[in-house]
Enzyme design. Structure first.
Site, PDB file in Angstrom:
ATOM      1  N   LYS A   1       0.712  -1.247   0.076  1.00 43.39           N
ATOM      2  CA  LYS A   1      -0.383  -0.083  -0.081  1.00 43.39           C
ATOM      3  C   LYS A   1       0.644   1.608  -0.140  1.00 43.39           C
ATOM      4  O   LYS A   1       1.515   2.158   0.979  1.00 43.39           O
ATOM      5  CB  LYS A   1      -1.358   0.139   0.976  1.00 43.39           C
ATOM      6  CG  LYS A   1      -1.925   1.478   1.185  1.00 43.39           C
ATOM      7  CD  LYS A   1      -2.667   2.142   2.625  1.00 43.39           C
ATOM      8  CE  LYS A   1      -2.186   3.000   2.710  1.00 43.39           C
ATOM      9  NZ  LYS A   1      -1.753   3.777   1.965  1.00 43.39           N
TER      10      LYS A   1
ATOM     11  N   GLU B   1       9.970  15.385  15.943  1.00 42.66           N
ATOM     12  CA  GLU B   1      10.673  15.672  14.407  1.00 42.66           C
ATOM     13  C   GLU B   1       9.964  16.775  13.750  1.00 42.66           C
ATOM     14  O   GLU B   1       8.847  16.485  13.388  1.00 42.66           O
ATOM     15  CB  GLU B   1      10.422  14.203  13.583  1.00 42.66           C
ATOM     16  CG  GLU B   1      11.308  13.715  12.314  1.00 42.66           C
ATOM     17  CD  GLU B   1      11.182  11.921  11.941  1.00 42.66           C
ATOM     18  OE1 GLU B   1       9.505  11.636  12.173  1.00 42.66           O
ATOM     19  OE2 GLU B   1      11.562  11.621  11.602  1.00 42.66           O
TER      20      GLU B   1
ATOM     21  N   GLU C   1       9.838   1.050  10.422  1.00 45.20           N
ATOM     22  CA  GLU C   1      11.153   2.344  10.478  1.00 45.20           C
ATOM     23  C   GLU C   1      10.365   3.631  10.827  1.00 45.20           C
ATOM     24  O   GLU C   1       9.362   3.575   9.842  1.00 45.20           O
ATOM     25  CB  GLU C   1      11.419   2.327   9.306  1.00 45.20           C
ATOM     26  CG  GLU C   1      12.519   0.454   8.709  1.00 45.20           C
ATOM     27  CD  GLU C   1      13.395   0.992   9.174  1.00 45.20           C
ATOM     28  OE1 GLU C   1      14.080   1.794  10.266  1.00 45.20           O
ATOM     29  OE2 GLU C   1      14.072  -0.742   9.049  1.00 45.20           O
TER      30      GLU C   1
ATOM     31  N   CYS D   1      14.483  10.660   8.046  1.00 44.66           N
ATOM     32  CA  CYS D   1      13.769  10.268   9.175  1.00 44.66           C
ATOM     33  C   CYS D   1      15.600  10.066   9.942  1.00 44.66           C
ATOM     34  O   CYS D   1      15.927  10.319  10.645  1.00 44.66           O
ATOM     35  CB  CYS D   1      13.553   8.842   9.179  1.00 44.66           C
ATOM     36  SG  CYS D   1      14.793   7.718   8.062  1.00 44.66           S
TER      37      CYS D   1
END
Ligand code: NAD
Length: 492
Positions: free
Chosen positions: A177, A385, A252, A286
């Site tokens: 997906k 983040e 992740e 990331c």
């Protein structure tokens, strides 16, 4: 204007109409104009895709095709990707806004990831265990089965290779997906997959929104494993859904990497790398070195030089070879970055560079590279983040202090330090709570190197042979070799 239309889902090796009948429009981040459309899958399409993957697992993919042949198919796929690299990179740039020179490298590297895992396919060994002299005991590493791969929008094509490479090498079938924002190159991969000659159902593509199509995949009783790259809150929601069938999960997730400069560092080298690792891909990575810890004697010098370097970064159109950073991928991400810049200002951090839309770009999701100095490590700017080109510079005095600050965050994905003292380098590396530590370099991400997070940055590892473990079950088999009668505890 819609320039690319993908009218059908890829299920069981066929292009099939979506049962929802709906389409998702993709926006070009550099112009804010619609440019492509993909079908939106429904829950019943998810069911069709999982059934097709399950049929592949029960058919030739696991029964007839040898491990070496699986490797051969992956090599063909890698060759086709290399042949089509420029087209794939152009489409990725339109869909995601990343610079063409970056997407071209990502596509070429994807081929390298598939090549690496092609080589691993026939080296996935079990072990023979010296359990007893009169018994044969061994383990088999078997594929987990049907894998659901939920993808993010920040490196769509390359991150598929991180999941599909090890999953297919180990003999699994996969339902992908893609992100609702960037599905285009998943369809292009499906075309190449078919051309490479993989059996039907080994790869299936069902685009859609996370809470609907993603959740339907995670809940499906015949999905054996879920792998997702994205935010840790999404991982938490997925774990709750996966708990019902105790599905295998690997994730992740995000990061807030400490990048530490000691006074004895080679600053000329370190600042080139620090600039690149803070602003590359418009900060939508990331592994970004978003917290730059600088030892007090060199602090002012580093702040001045980083401010000057950030001011020289050229923000512009992603197809232009002179551009250093392009737009954000989505309007939502641009807004999120703006909000963190506001939070930084409210927290009392000193804005040294950037902070606003570039004056010459009045359309597109652009923002200037932004540098804050004197950032409080406990502030939200330093703790959360951003996923944008915003650097926080934080001073420190001692090793103990910087380790405490570096680890005092919920993330633990990437980290790095610069020093010419080898003892200190290893002392710090041992103490950093992160899946990756770089010494006198930063972010060496490569197919050979395991990559993944401590704490909320993830579960499991991608890349390297380590990744194969996340896509296999270990089965232990014991064979009795002795001809003696077993002891019968019920005899007397
Ligand atoms: P996201 O968490 O919003 O979405 C990731 C995927 O999960 C998407 O396909 C989404 O549709 C799906 N999803 C969302 N909610 C779901 C649900 N309830 N059930 C099932 N599926 C669901 O992430 P994103 O915004 O697409 O990507 C950005 C994030 O990814 C950042 O936090 C970034 O740090 C992280 N990231 C991590 C790595 C890494 O390797 N560690 C790499 C790239 C990006």
């Amino acid at each position: 204007m819609i320039e690319e239309s993908y009218p059908a889902l890829f299920i069981g090796g066929e292009w099939v109409k979506s049962n929802s009948g709906r389409m998702i429009t993709s926006i070009d981040p550099s112009t804010e104009e619609p440019w492509a459309e993909v079908p939106e899958a429904s829950e019943s399409d998810v069911d069709r895709a999982v059934s097709a993957a399950r049929a592949a697992m029960r058919g030739p993919w696991s029964k007839k095709i040898t491990a070496s042949q699986r490797g051969g198919l992956l090599l063909k796929l890698a060759d086709l990707i290399r042949k089509n690299a420029e087209r794939l990179a152009r489409l990725e740039t339109r869909d995601n806004g990343k610079l063409y020179k970056e997407t071209l490298v990502e596509v070429q590297r994807s081929a390298d990831y598939y090549t690496f895992f092609a080589g691993a396919a026939d080296k996935i060994y079990g072990e023979q265990i010296p359990y007893r002299p009169d018994a044969l005991a061994y383990t088999r590493r078997e594929p987990v089965g049907v894998v659901a791969a939920l993808m993010p929008w920040n490196a769509p094509f390359q991150l598929m290779s991180w999941k599909l490479g090890p999953a297919l090498a180990a003999g699994n079938a996969v339902v992908v997906k893609p992100s609702e924002f960037t599905s285009v190159t998943a369809f292009e991969l499906a075309k190449l997959f078919k051309e490479a000659g993989f059996p039907d159902g080994v790869l299936n593509i069902v685009p859609g929104y996370g809470k609907e199509v993603g959740a339907a995949l995670v809940r499906h009783p015949h999905v054996n494993k879920v792998t997702m790259t994205g935010e840790h809150r999404t991982a938490q929601a997925i774990m709750k859904l996966a708990a019902e069938h105790l599905k295998r999960c690997s994730f992740e997730c995000g990061g807030k990497a400490p990048h530490i400069l000691f006074s004895d560092a080679d600053l000329d080298k370190a600042l080139i790398v620090a600039t690149q690792s803070a602003f590359r891909s418009t900060g939508q990575s990331c592994s970004l070195g978003s917290r730059l810890f600088v030892q007090r004697p060199i602090y002012r010098n580093v702040v001045d030089r980083m401010t000057e370097r950030a001011g020289k970064i050229r923000v512009g159109m992603p197809m232009d070879a002179r551009t250093h950073i392009g737009p954000h991928t989505t309007a939502q991400q641009l807004e999120k970055t703006r909000q963190y810049i506001e939070l930084g200002l409210e927290s009392g951090a000193r804005l040294m560079a950037g902070g606003k839309r570039p004056p010459d770009l009045n359309r597109g999701y652009f923002i200037e590279p932004t540098v804050f100095a004197d950032v409080d490590n406990q502030s939200r700017l330093a703790q959360e983040e951003v996923f944008g080109p915003v650097l926080s510079i934080i001073p420190f005095d001692t090793e103990e202090e910087v380790i405490e600050m570096a680890n005092n965050v919920q993330y633990g994905l990437n980290s790095g330090l610069w020093t010419s003292d080898i003892g200190r380098a290893h002392r710090i590396a041992n103490q950093l709570e992160a899946g990756l530590v770089s010494i006198n370099t930063f972010r060496p991400i490569h197919w050979m190197l395991p990559y993944g997070g401590y704490k909320v940055s993830g579960l499991g590892r991608e890349n390297g042979l380590e990744a194969i473990h996340d896509y296999t079950e270990v089965k232990t088999v014991v064979v009795e070799l002795s001809e003696a009668m077993p002891v019968d505890p019920f005899a007397n």
